[in-house]
Design a protein around this motif. Structure first.
Motif, mmCIF file in Angstrom:
data_model
loop_
_atom_site.group_PDB
_atom_site.id
_atom_site.type_symbol
_atom_site.label_atom_id
_atom_site.label_comp_id
_atom_site.label_asym_id
_atom_site.label_seq_id
_atom_site.Cartn_x
_atom_site.Cartn_y
_atom_site.Cartn_z
ATOM 1 N N MET A 1 1.028 -0.658 -0.121
ATOM 2 C CA MET A 1 0.073 0.128 0.034
ATOM 3 C C MET A 1 0.886 1.320 0.171
ATOM 4 N N LEU A 2 1.960 1.212 0.901
ATOM 5 C CA LEU A 2 3.021 2.380 0.715
ATOM 6 C C LEU A 2 3.454 2.754 -0.933
ATOM 7 N N GLU A 3 4.072 1.636 -1.614
ATOM 8 C CA GLU A 3 4.525 1.415 -2.797
ATOM 9 C C GLU A 3 3.283 2.113 -3.838
ATOM 10 N N GLU A 4 1.653 2.014 -3.688
ATOM 11 C CA GLU A 4 1.094 2.518 -4.661
ATOM 12 C C GLU A 4 0.704 3.619 -4.060
ATOM 13 N N LYS A 6 3.391 6.274 -3.349
ATOM 14 C CA LYS A 6 4.393 6.707 -3.473
ATOM 15 C C LYS A 6 4.095 6.887 -5.113
ATOM 16 N N LYS A 7 3.108 5.892 -5.698
ATOM 17 C CA LYS A 7 3.619 6.355 -7.408
ATOM 18 C C LYS A 7 2.140 6.513 -7.463
ATOM 19 N N PHE A 8 1.421 6.963 -6.634
ATOM 20 C CA PHE A 8 0.153 8.227 -7.010
ATOM 21 C C PHE A 8 0.946 9.753 -6.507
ATOM 22 N N VAL A 14 -0.471 14.895 -10.359
ATOM 23 C CA VAL A 14 -0.471 14.770 -8.119
ATOM 24 C C VAL A 14 -0.299 16.485 -8.213
ATOM 25 N N VAL A 15 1.462 16.035 -8.121
ATOM 26 C CA VAL A 15 2.117 17.305 -7.984
ATOM 27 C C VAL A 15 1.897 18.878 -8.549
ATOM 28 N N ASP A 16 1.330 18.884 -9.638
ATOM 29 C CA ASP A 16 1.148 20.273 -9.968
ATOM 30 C C ASP A 16 -0.336 20.447 -9.499
ATOM 31 N N LEU A 17 -1.478 19.785 -9.549
ATOM 32 C CA LEU A 17 -2.346 20.197 -8.764
ATOM 33 C C LEU A 17 -2.211 20.496 -7.532
ATOM 34 N N ALA A 18 -1.210 19.862 -5.990
ATOM 35 C CA ALA A 18 -0.537 20.357 -5.259
ATOM 36 C C ALA A 18 -0.458 21.640 -5.381
ATOM 37 N N ILE A 19 0.704 21.883 -6.122
ATOM 38 C CA ILE A 19 1.025 23.288 -6.694
ATOM 39 C C ILE A 19 0.335 24.295 -6.977
ATOM 40 N N GLY A 20 -0.526 24.285 -7.868
ATOM 41 C CA GLY A 20 -1.982 24.730 -8.144
ATOM 42 C C GLY A 20 -2.954 25.039 -6.834
#
Length: 151
Positions: A1-4, A6-8, A14-20
């Motif tokens: 679950m931790l690996e999933e 990390k991939k997510f 996802v990073v772009d959304l967080a920055i936005g």
């Protein structure tokens, strides 16, 4: 679950959304400050020294001299001055977003392709006047030789 997970998180969108979201929150605070500290005071001065943050309707039967006193007493109020400030916030943010999206759309437009003249796909047989393919050397209708004819 931790690996999933990390991939997510590592996915670019996802990073772009967080920055936005972070930039949007900061932008909202800047616009709110612009409206509350720069736009509304001169507007209130022009309208007869009105402080929009103090505009409210008291819903209780007790009279309060200021909005702060009514708020401190826990009186129910309709804060239409704060609402007006939020409406101005909304319009300023909407205009800014419109201008940013308009500029992004201009950047994404591609240069129009230069159009070369299109050669006709058909030509007319000078003998029977029927339409035939441009590359034809003999008319399929009247069987005339068309080698000397150019389109």
């Amino acid at each position: 679950m931790l690996e999933e997970f990390k991939k997510f998180i590592a996915r670019g969108n996802v990073v772009d959304l967080a920055i936005g979201i972070i930039v949007g929150g900061a932008f909202g605070k800047v616009v709110s400050s612009l409206v509350n500290d720069i736009v509304m005071p001169p507007l209130g001065l022009l309208l007869g020294k009105v402080d929009f943050s103090d505009l409210y309707i008291n819903l209780s039967r007790t009279h309060y001299a200021t909005f702060e006193k009514a708020q401190a007493a826990g009186a129910p109020t309709i804060n239409y001055g704060a609402f007006l400030g939020n409406v101005v916030d909304f319009f300023i943010i909407s205009i800014c977003i419109f201008l940013v999206i308009r500029q992004v759309n201009r950047f994404h437009r591609q240069k129009p392709e230069t159009h070369r003249p299109v050669e006709p796909e058909t030509k007319s047989c000078p003998y029977c006047m029927s339409n035939i393919p441009s590359a034809a050397t003999r008319c399929p209708n009247c069987t005339s030789h068309l080698i000397h004819i150019r389109s």
